[in-house]
Design a protein around this motif. Structure first.
Motif, PDB file in Angstrom:
ATOM      1  N   GLN A   1      -7.533   4.295  -3.836  1.00  0.00           N
ATOM      2  CA  GLN A   1      -8.555   4.896  -2.789  1.00  0.00           C
ATOM      3  C   GLN A   1      -8.364   6.329  -2.352  1.00  0.00           C
TER       4      GLN A   1
ATOM      5  N   GLY B   1      -4.033  10.940  -1.763  1.00  0.00           N
ATOM      6  CA  GLY B   1      -4.480  11.805  -0.423  1.00  0.00           C
ATOM      7  C   GLY B   1      -4.098  13.286  -0.825  1.00  0.00           C
TER       8      GLY B   1
ATOM      9  N   ARG C   1      -3.087   4.970  -2.266  1.00  0.00           N
ATOM     10  CA  ARG C   1      -3.877   5.751  -1.369  1.00  0.00           C
ATOM     11  C   ARG C   1      -3.550   7.234  -2.130  1.00  0.00           C
TER      12      ARG C   1
ATOM     13  N   PHE D   1      -3.638   8.470   7.500  1.00  0.00           N
ATOM     14  CA  PHE D   1      -3.532   8.266   6.222  1.00  0.00           C
ATOM     15  C   PHE D   1      -2.379   7.202   6.061  1.00  0.00           C
TER      16      PHE D   1
ATOM     17  N   TYR E   1      -8.405   9.501  -0.391  1.00  0.00           N
ATOM     18  CA  TYR E   1      -8.513   9.959   1.210  1.00  0.00           C
ATOM     19  C   TYR E   1      -8.140  11.575   1.118  1.00  0.00           C
TER      20      TYR E   1
ATOM     21  N   THR F   1       1.196  -1.228  -0.158  1.00  0.00           N
ATOM     22  CA  THR F   1      -0.131   0.052  -0.162  1.00  0.00           C
ATOM     23  C   THR F   1       0.847   1.283   0.203  1.00  0.00           C
TER      24      THR F   1
ATOM     25  N   CYS G   1      -9.460  14.065  -5.248  1.00  0.00           N
ATOM     26  CA  CYS G   1      -8.715  12.589  -5.039  1.00  0.00           C
ATOM     27  C   CYS G   1      -9.561  11.720  -5.881  1.00  0.00           C
TER      28      CYS G   1
ATOM     29  N   CYS H   1       0.589   1.547   5.360  1.00  0.00           N
ATOM     30  CA  CYS H   1       1.103   1.987   4.182  1.00  0.00           C
ATOM     31  C   CYS H   1       2.636   1.293   4.258  1.00  0.00           C
TER      32      CYS H   1
ATOM     33  N   GLY I   1       1.031   5.344  -0.233  1.00  0.00           N
ATOM     34  CA  GLY I   1       0.184   6.730   0.136  1.00  0.00           C
ATOM     35  C   GLY I   1       0.757   7.838  -0.846  1.00  0.00           C
TER      36      GLY I   1
ATOM     37  N   GLN J   1      -1.386  -1.158  -4.099  1.00  0.00           N
ATOM     38  CA  GLN J   1      -2.511  -0.315  -4.050  1.00  0.00           C
ATOM     39  C   GLN J   1      -2.178   1.114  -3.669  1.00  0.00           C
TER      40      GLN J   1
END
Length: 366
Positions: free
Chosen positions: A52, A32, A30, A67, A54, A3, A39, A71, A5, A28
């Protein structure tokens, strides 16, 4: 699955990082930013629904902690760096994630030195400048079998974002380098170089102004490569940014930084009117195998985003330092250049055996 971010993902640099990491399929994402709807739009329109969205505020520790939780890596593309400093890094490292900063400089390095937990890594200054500006001399040294002297020209016509303008001003005004200085005989020499006005510099499309500036990054590169000489110039292809910089006070209250950054952004837009934006590195080097010139052309946001994405990829794939390092001084030069070119951020790249028209560089010196 990893993950990853991205803080500040909806900005010009953050979008490049998001698209690049998505294309590489490293995990994946994130996405932000302070505006969650933006976003969501980025995920939908630029990432094909992968990722995703955020809401995260780089000034809010609780928001950053939430957040970063879960990650494996966090990439900071928010700015300006002089306001954010180590806030995003602290949240990422506390959550057990590695950290990449597309900006950051000496101050962030100092704040993080000795603060990175065992098993974690932080790469800062992972952008065009600082970042590629350290990595490209190292690349050239590898192709020349070592360097003795280097003259670098970097600049062009391009947009400033508000954050990049603020960080640029901070670098000029906060002791991250010295105007008119050069590296000579293993040390910095003040007032060694003069500005060049209406200079015909090989590979730049028209006569330009070149201002000498020896950054702290350039000094570190000169030491690590054991250069006898290093000269570095910031190139302006257009008058308005230079005029705006000339009217700015040498020092100013922090509250005035945003206003000065807006002035710089507006000046860059005036210089761009009727022209295509570009950034160009032209590095002339003397090495053990002769003279070489490296040329790299692209856009500031694209090159910065691509470099930050490469830094994140290297960390996720296990190429990691102990603690905090400057990205341009740690990453493998050849692999990084190849990956940055793979992203499409580079419009032109070459290393040529001669230095065509080098004698023209001194024309127009004041």
């Amino acid at each position: 699955m990893n993950t990853i971010g991205i803080v500040g993902a909806t900005g010009a640099v953050g979008r490049v990082v998001a698209r690049t990491l998505d294309a590489w399929g490293l995990g994946q994402l994130r996405i932000g930013g302070r505006d969650e709807r933006r976003c969501q739009r980025l995920v939908r329109t630029e990432l094909g629904g992968r990722g995703q969205a955020y809401r995260v505020d780089a000034q809010d520790p609780a928001s950053l902690s939430a957040f970063a939780e879960g990650c494996q890596a966090v990439v900071n593309c928010a700015g300006p760096s002089l306001r954010i400093l180590d806030r995003v890094a602290g949240a990422a490292l506390a959550a057990g994630a590695d950290y990449v900063d597309a900006a950051g400089d000496d101050a962030v390095h100092e704040l993080l030195r000795g603060q990175v937990p065992a098993g974690r890594a932080a790469l800062i200054s992972a952008g065009m400048m600082p970042g590629l500006s350290a990595l490209l001399p190292r690349y050239l040294a590898g192709s020349c079998g070592g360097l003795t002297a280097l003259t670098g020209f970097q600049g062009g016509r391009d947009r400033f974002t508000a954050a990049s303008a603020a960080d640029y001003l901070a670098a000029l005004r906060s002791g991250y380098g010295e105007s008119f200085a050069a590296w000579r005989g293993g040390t910095r020499v003040d007032n060694a170089l003069r500005p060049m006005v209406d200079a015909v510099i090989p590979f730049f499309p028209r006569p330009v102004t070149a201002q000498p500036f020896l950054s702290t990054e350039a000094e570190r590169v000169a030491r690590s490569l054991r250069l006898d000489e290093l000269s570095w110039y910031t190139v302006f292809d257009g008058p308005q940014v230079q005029l705006a910089l000339g009217r700015m006070p040498a020092r100013g209250a922090p509250a005035a930084v945003s206003e000065l950054a807006e002035t710089l952004c507006a000046a860059a837009e005036l210089d761009l009117f009727g022209h295509e934006p570009y950034q160009l590195f032209v590095l002339h080097a003397d090495g053990e195998s002769g003279r070489r010139t490296l040329i790299l052309r692209g856009g500031a946001s694209a090159l910065t985003g691509a470099t930050a994405a490469v830094a994140a990829r290297c960390l996720l794939e296990g190429e990691r330092p102990d603690g905090v390092r400057f990205a341009g001084e740690f990453l493998d030069p050849a692999r990084t250049v190849d990956l940055v070119r793979e992203t499409g951020a580079v419009d032109a790249f070459d290393v040529v055996a001669a230095v065509p028209g080098a004698e023209a560089v001194e024309e127009g010196a004041l």
